[in-house]
Design a protein around this motif. Structure first.
Motif, PDB file in Angstrom:
ATOM      1  N   ARG A  54       0.811  -1.215   0.000  1.00  0.00           N
ATOM      2  CA  ARG A  54       0.000   0.000   0.000  1.00  0.00           C
ATOM      3  C   ARG A  54       0.845   1.266   0.000  1.00  0.00           C
ATOM      4  O   ARG A  54       0.490   2.254  -0.645  1.00  0.00           O
ATOM      5  CB  ARG A  54      -0.940  -0.031   1.207  1.00  0.00           C
ATOM      6  N   LYS A  55       1.977   1.253   0.710  1.00  0.00           N
ATOM      7  CA  LYS A  55       2.859   2.414   0.722  1.00  0.00           C
ATOM      8  C   LYS A  55       4.304   1.931   0.820  1.00  0.00           C
ATOM      9  O   LYS A  55       4.596   0.931   1.488  1.00  0.00           O
ATOM     10  CB  LYS A  55       2.530   3.363   1.880  1.00  0.00           C
ATOM     11  N   LEU A  56       5.203   2.673   0.155  1.00  0.00           N
ATOM     12  CA  LEU A  56       6.617   2.287   0.094  1.00  0.00           C
ATOM     13  C   LEU A  56       7.490   3.396   0.659  1.00  0.00           C
ATOM     14  O   LEU A  56       7.348   4.566   0.299  1.00  0.00           O
ATOM     15  CB  LEU A  56       7.021   1.989  -1.352  1.00  0.00           C
ATOM     16  N   VAL A  57       8.408   2.993   1.531  1.00  0.00           N
ATOM     17  CA  VAL A  57       9.333   3.923   2.169  1.00  0.00           C
ATOM     18  C   VAL A  57      10.762   3.445   1.911  1.00  0.00           C
ATOM     19  O   VAL A  57      11.072   2.272   2.108  1.00  0.00           O
ATOM     20  CB  VAL A  57       9.079   3.989   3.691  1.00  0.00           C
ATOM     21  N   VAL A  58      11.625   4.353   1.482  1.00  0.00           N
ATOM     22  CA  VAL A  58      13.039   4.049   1.298  1.00  0.00           C
ATOM     23  C   VAL A  58      13.788   4.446   2.561  1.00  0.00           C
ATOM     24  O   VAL A  58      13.592   5.533   3.111  1.00  0.00           O
ATOM     25  CB  VAL A  58      13.614   4.798   0.077  1.00  0.00           C
ATOM     26  N   TYR A  59      14.675   3.550   3.025  1.00  0.00           N
ATOM     27  CA  TYR A  59      15.428   3.735   4.267  1.00  0.00           C
ATOM     28  C   TYR A  59      16.906   3.603   3.933  1.00  0.00           C
ATOM     29  O   TYR A  59      17.361   2.549   3.496  1.00  0.00           O
ATOM     30  CB  TYR A  59      14.986   2.655   5.258  1.00  0.00           C
ATOM     31  N   THR A  60      17.686   4.690   4.101  1.00  0.00           N
ATOM     32  CA  THR A  60      19.060   4.686   3.600  1.00  0.00           C
ATOM     33  C   THR A  60      19.880   5.748   4.296  1.00  0.00           C
ATOM     34  O   THR A  60      19.342   6.638   4.944  1.00  0.00           O
ATOM     35  CB  THR A  60      19.065   4.945   2.083  1.00  0.00           C
ATOM     36  N   TRP A  61      21.223   5.650   4.163  1.00  0.00           N
ATOM     37  CA  TRP A  61      22.048   6.755   4.635  1.00  0.00           C
ATOM     38  C   TRP A  61      22.554   7.596   3.469  1.00  0.00           C
ATOM     39  O   TRP A  61      23.312   8.526   3.656  1.00  0.00           O
ATOM     40  CB  TRP A  61      23.220   6.290   5.494  1.00  0.00           C
ATOM     41  N   HIS A  62      22.127   7.291   2.245  1.00  0.00           N
ATOM     42  CA  HIS A  62      22.484   8.110   1.085  1.00  0.00           C
ATOM     43  C   HIS A  62      21.401   9.171   0.907  1.00  0.00           C
ATOM     44  O   HIS A  62      20.303   8.876   0.441  1.00  0.00           O
ATOM     45  CB  HIS A  62      22.587   7.250  -0.165  1.00  0.00           C
ATOM     46  N   VAL A  63      21.706  10.386   1.295  1.00  0.00           N
ATOM     47  CA  VAL A  63      20.657  11.404   1.373  1.00  0.00           C
ATOM     48  C   VAL A  63      20.990  12.636   0.545  1.00  0.00           C
ATOM     49  O   VAL A  63      20.646  13.753   0.914  1.00  0.00           O
ATOM     50  CB  VAL A  63      20.380  11.799   2.842  1.00  0.00           C
ATOM     51  N   SER A  64      21.665  12.445  -0.588  1.00  0.00           N
ATOM     52  CA  SER A  64      21.923  13.586  -1.456  1.00  0.00           C
ATOM     53  C   SER A  64      20.604  14.079  -2.034  1.00  0.00           C
ATOM     54  O   SER A  64      19.652  13.313  -2.218  1.00  0.00           O
ATOM     55  CB  SER A  64      22.862  13.197  -2.599  1.00  0.00           C
ATOM     56  N   GLU A  65      20.550  15.384  -2.327  1.00  0.00           N
ATOM     57  CA  GLU A  65      19.316  15.972  -2.845  1.00  0.00           C
ATOM     58  C   GLU A  65      18.865  15.283  -4.131  1.00  0.00           C
ATOM     59  O   GLU A  65      17.675  15.019  -4.328  1.00  0.00           O
ATOM     60  CB  GLU A  65      19.529  17.466  -3.100  1.00  0.00           C
TER      61      GLU A  65
END
Length: 216
Positions: free
Chosen positions: A76-87
């Protein structure tokens, strides 16, 4: 229990079981969230309220995996979880249609709060700058003293990635990649890439395609 406070079903997706196990432990005391499945290399087999996709060592598959998960109507919903946080990377993921983009700097309580807000309809993006000494749930190679970033570099080496591919995947300079490789090799006690690949295979750096249903 009212519908408003019904448990939110959550599937964890990453190719490394130790990663999904660690996230499950982070969230095990959150009443509103119920981890129902840990999927490695596969789409979740259940209809779930939220899918948390951990991008550890995703290499070039990352965008493909996100699109595949978005196309599955059971998610139903997708979340990305990461330490790569470039704009640029955040915007690329948002353009694909994900519902949240969360930095691994978030603690367990902050992560749970963000997931609940996403479930309730908010598009949450918390790409805080991630420090080098980040402490996340778990990662392959931790027992050998590898930092999360060193571990991801070694995991990508184990998958056959070149230094240039690692730099693109992790949004690092080539000099940073070489620095992580040198420090990781010292901790692993290896000198050559072939030895690093063998070490990686022997120490859980090879992706595994398995699905684990979590007990109620």
């Amino acid at each position: 229990m009212t519908e408003l406070h019904a448990p939110i079903s959550l599937a964890l997706v990453n190719d490394y079981p130790v990663v999904t196990q660690g996230i499950a432990r982070m969230l095990e005391n959150v009443d509103r969230l119920k981890v129902v499945e840990r999927a490695s290399g596969e789409n979740p087999s259940h209809v779930v309220d939220l899918v948390l996709y951990d991008a550890f060592a995703a290499r070039g598959r990352g965008e493909h995996d996100v699109v595949r998960l978005l196309e599955d109507e059971r998610n139903r919903k997708l979340v990305v979880y990461t330490w790569h946080v470039s704009e640029a990377q955040v915007q690329q993921a948002l353009d694909l249609g994900i519902d949240g983009y969360l930095s691994k700097e978030l603690g367990a309580r902050e992560l749970a709060d963000a997931l609940i807000r996403i479930h309730e309809g908010e598009r949450v993006v918390e790409p805080k700058p991630v420090p080098e000494n980040i402490e996340i749930a778990d990662w392959p190679g931790r027992g050998a003293g590898l930092s999360p970033r060193e571990a991801e570099v070694v995991a990508l080496i184990t998958q056959g990635a070149t230094n240039d591919e690692i730099a693109r995947t992790c949004y690092l300079s080539i000099n940073s990649v070489k620095s992580y490789i040198r420090s990781a090799y010292r901790k692993m006690g290896v000198e050559r890439r072939s030895q690093a690949v063998l070490w990686g295979v022997q120490n859980g750096m090879q992706p595994k395609a398995t699905t684990t249903e979590c007990t109620p």
